[in-house]
Design a protein around this motif. Structure first.
Motif, PDB file in Angstrom:
ATOM      1  N   GLU A   1       0.791  -1.332  -0.114  1.00 15.98           N
ATOM      2  CA  GLU A   1       0.081  -0.122   0.045  1.00 15.98           C
ATOM      3  C   GLU A   1       0.852   1.169   0.225  1.00 15.98           C
ATOM      4  O   GLU A   1       0.566   2.022  -0.818  1.00 15.98           O
ATOM      5  N   THR A   2       1.779   1.591   0.873  1.00 15.43           N
ATOM      6  CA  THR A   2       2.575   2.671   0.897  1.00 15.43           C
ATOM      7  C   THR A   2       3.374   2.885  -0.343  1.00 15.43           C
ATOM      8  O   THR A   2       3.128   3.927  -0.761  1.00 15.43           O
ATOM      9  N   ALA A   3       3.942   1.870  -0.795  1.00 15.40           N
ATOM     10  CA  ALA A   3       4.641   1.942  -2.086  1.00 15.40           C
ATOM     11  C   ALA A   3       3.749   2.120  -3.101  1.00 15.40           C
ATOM     12  O   ALA A   3       4.106   3.100  -3.965  1.00 15.40           O
ATOM     13  N   GLU A   4       2.866   1.806  -3.311  1.00 20.41           N
ATOM     14  CA  GLU A   4       1.632   2.196  -4.330  1.00 20.41           C
ATOM     15  C   GLU A   4       1.147   3.504  -4.445  1.00 20.41           C
ATOM     16  O   GLU A   4       1.073   4.427  -5.243  1.00 20.41           O
ATOM     17  N   VAL A   5       0.884   3.941  -3.103  1.00 26.41           N
ATOM     18  CA  VAL A   5       0.439   5.328  -2.878  1.00 26.41           C
ATOM     19  C   VAL A   5       1.571   6.361  -3.215  1.00 26.41           C
ATOM     20  O   VAL A   5       1.288   7.173  -3.846  1.00 26.41           O
ATOM     21  N   SER A   6       2.567   5.967  -2.642  1.00 31.42           N
ATOM     22  CA  SER A   6       3.988   6.884  -3.148  1.00 31.42           C
ATOM     23  C   SER A   6       4.276   7.095  -4.542  1.00 31.42           C
ATOM     24  O   SER A   6       4.489   8.043  -5.001  1.00 31.42           O
ATOM     25  N   ASN A   7       4.080   5.802  -5.093  1.00 28.88           N
ATOM     26  CA  ASN A   7       4.334   5.848  -6.844  1.00 28.88           C
ATOM     27  C   ASN A   7       3.218   6.696  -7.435  1.00 28.88           C
ATOM     28  O   ASN A   7       3.373   7.714  -8.397  1.00 28.88           O
ATOM     29  N   CYS A   8       2.080   6.709  -6.984  1.00 28.30           N
ATOM     30  CA  CYS A   8       0.903   7.262  -7.682  1.00 28.30           C
ATOM     31  C   CYS A   8       1.007   8.893  -7.067  1.00 28.30           C
ATOM     32  O   CYS A   8       1.157   9.772  -8.152  1.00 28.30           O
ATOM     33  N   LEU A   9       1.388   9.322  -6.096  1.00 26.66           N
ATOM     34  CA  LEU A   9       1.738  10.737  -5.785  1.00 26.66           C
ATOM     35  C   LEU A   9       2.857  11.214  -6.434  1.00 26.66           C
ATOM     36  O   LEU A   9       2.716  12.315  -6.986  1.00 26.66           O
ATOM     37  N   LEU A  10       3.948  10.568  -6.437  1.00 26.36           N
ATOM     38  CA  LEU A  10       5.173  10.881  -7.302  1.00 26.36           C
ATOM     39  C   LEU A  10       4.856  11.484  -8.527  1.00 26.36           C
ATOM     40  O   LEU A  10       5.253  12.256  -9.007  1.00 26.36           O
ATOM     41  N   LYS A  11       4.319  10.058  -9.275  1.00 26.67           N
ATOM     42  CA  LYS A  11       4.085  10.414 -10.812  1.00 26.67           C
ATOM     43  C   LYS A  11       3.085  11.696 -10.888  1.00 26.67           C
ATOM     44  O   LYS A  11       3.236  12.316 -11.903  1.00 26.67           O
ATOM     45  N   SER A  12       1.955  11.732 -10.218  1.00 26.00           N
ATOM     46  CA  SER A  12       0.890  12.874 -10.233  1.00 26.00           C
ATOM     47  C   SER A  12       1.653  14.191 -10.187  1.00 26.00           C
ATOM     48  O   SER A  12       1.237  15.044 -10.783  1.00 26.00           O
TER      49      SER A  12
END
Length: 118
Positions: free
Chosen positions: A94-105
């Motif tokens: 979960e943390t990695a996926e949220v971080s990846n989404c935020l970073l990309k966005s």
């Protein structure tokens, strides 16, 4: 500023949930990875804020529109990342996926503001 508090709350809750079924060493490694990624997200947000500030400086007559867009975009990103990572809720990923989404966005938003005409 509100977005920073939301991000902190997201990371805190995701980090707490990410200590599921791993050994102490694995948990430590996962925490290290998550901390590094959190730093990358914060750096991207800082760069984004600099891009927004530059556009406000270049277009002072449009400041209220630029800041309103930034706020709306930030709200959208938080909701988008919550929705995109719903399948990993409560998992170690979960943390990695949220971080990846935020970073990309944040990077996409920064590109937009960087490309704005002066």
């Amino acid at each position: 500023m509100k977005i920073k508090y939301i991000l902190f709350a997201l990371f805190a809750s995701y980090s707490a949930a990410s200590v599921a079924a791993f050994s102490e060493e694995e948990n430590s490694q996962l925490a290290g990875i998550n901390e590094k990624r959190s730093g990358e997200v914060k750096a991207a947000l800082d760069k984004l804020n600099k891009s927004v500030d530059a556009q406000v400086d270049n277009n002072p007559e449009r400041k209220h529109l630029i800041l309103a867009l930034k706020k709306s975009w930030g709200d959208m990103i938080v909701k988008k990342c919550q929705l995109e990572t719903i399948d990993s809720k409560g998992t170690d990923a979960e943390t990695a996926e949220v971080s990846n989404c935020l970073l990309k966005s944040y990077q996409e938003e920064m590109k937009y503001f960087d490309a704005m005409l002066p």
